[in-house]
Write an enzyme that holds these catalytic residues in place. Structure first.
Site, PDB file in Angstrom:
ATOM      1  N   HIS A  61       0.854  -1.184   0.000  1.00 26.76           N
ATOM      2  CA  HIS A  61       0.000   0.000   0.000  1.00 26.76           C
ATOM      3  C   HIS A  61       0.894   1.238   0.000  1.00 26.76           C
ATOM      4  O   HIS A  61       2.056   1.184   0.424  1.00 26.76           O
ATOM      5  CB  HIS A  61      -0.900   0.012   1.233  1.00 26.76           C
ATOM      6  CG  HIS A  61      -1.958  -1.042   1.216  1.00 26.76           C
ATOM      7  ND1 HIS A  61      -3.109  -0.946   1.957  1.00 26.76           N
ATOM      8  CD2 HIS A  61      -2.051  -2.217   0.549  1.00 26.76           C
ATOM      9  CE1 HIS A  61      -3.870  -2.002   1.757  1.00 26.76           C
ATOM     10  NE2 HIS A  61      -3.243  -2.797   0.908  1.00 26.76           N
ATOM     11  N   GLU A  63       1.044   3.864   1.863  1.00 26.23           N
ATOM     12  CA  GLU A  63       1.587   4.266   3.157  1.00 26.23           C
ATOM     13  C   GLU A  63       2.721   3.352   3.602  1.00 26.23           C
ATOM     14  O   GLU A  63       3.751   3.826   4.095  1.00 26.23           O
ATOM     15  CB  GLU A  63       0.477   4.266   4.224  1.00 26.23           C
ATOM     16  CG  GLU A  63      -0.644   5.237   3.948  1.00 26.23           C
ATOM     17  CD  GLU A  63      -1.803   4.663   3.140  1.00 26.23           C
ATOM     18  OE1 GLU A  63      -2.915   5.217   3.228  1.00 26.23           O
ATOM     19  OE2 GLU A  63      -1.608   3.647   2.414  1.00 26.23           O
ATOM     20  N   CYS A  91      -5.999   2.340   5.629  1.00 29.95           N
ATOM     21  CA  CYS A  91      -6.680   1.106   5.994  1.00 29.95           C
ATOM     22  C   CYS A  91      -6.128   0.634   7.340  1.00 29.95           C
ATOM     23  O   CYS A  91      -5.144   1.178   7.835  1.00 29.95           O
ATOM     24  CB  CYS A  91      -6.463   0.051   4.900  1.00 29.95           C
ATOM     25  SG  CYS A  91      -4.798  -0.662   4.914  1.00 29.95           S
ATOM     26  N   CYS A  94      -2.329  -0.136   7.242  1.00 32.31           N
ATOM     27  CA  CYS A  94      -1.514   1.070   7.117  1.00 32.31           C
ATOM     28  C   CYS A  94      -1.562   1.903   8.391  1.00 32.31           C
ATOM     29  O   CYS A  94      -0.546   2.464   8.812  1.00 32.31           O
ATOM     30  CB  CYS A  94      -1.961   1.893   5.920  1.00 32.31           C
ATOM     31  SG  CYS A  94      -1.635   1.050   4.356  1.00 32.31           S
TER      32      CYS A  94
END
Length: 164
Positions: A61, A63, A91, A94
């Protein structure tokens, strides 16, 4: 992805616009619509976008990718003194990574409801988190805790450890 580290100090809006631009660039390359920037005193130290489908890595992801870059760039796992700008509300994975990295503040543009509307719905994970392990939809089984505890004892007894 090219490195985009501004020498000049940027304000919050400029940093967020860079995260948003990264999310758009990611979509153009076949990645997910997410971008992130980590800044220290208004200067970019790392930036990344979502590369889950590009790298075949479900943890890639924006992040998490950005945290990995920032930690490598700054030579530390403790990103205190830095802030993250992300094109979407993080999310659960993250968010956990952001807390572990000790980032001071989170700025985000789209929220998780916006993400859910385009097929990125993490609500089921948020609902699973407060449940006891035996009540979660993924079966969880404790196995060999008597053996695994040895590593914890070794850590506990080690004098020269680096706590995190």
């Amino acid at each position: 992805m090219k490195k985009y580290f501004e020498i000049r100090k940027m304000n919050n809006e400029q940093l967020m616009r860079r995260a948003i631009a990264l999310s758009e660039e990611s979509v153009s390359r076949g990645g997910g619509p997410f971008g992130a920037v980590i800044a220290q005193a208004g200067r970019i130290v790392a930036e990344a976008s979502n590369s889950v489908t590009i790298d075949n890595d479900p943890t890639a992801h924006a992040e998490v990718n950005c945290i990995r870059q920032a930690a490598a760039h700054l030579g530390t796992f403790d990103l205190s003194g830095c802030e993250i700008y992300t094109s979407c509300e993080p999310c659960p994975m993250c968010l956990g990574a952001i807390y572990w990295a000790r980032l001071d503040r989170i700025y985000y543009a789209n929220d998780r409801k916006d993400a859910a509307r385009i097929g990125f719905d993490d609500d089921f994970i948020y609902q699973e988190m407060p449940l006891n392990p035996e009540n979660r939809s993924k079966q969880m089984t404790i196995l060999l805790p008597e053996e695994a505890v040895r590593a914890f004892r070794m850590w506990e007894e080690r004098i020269d450890k680096t706590a995190y």
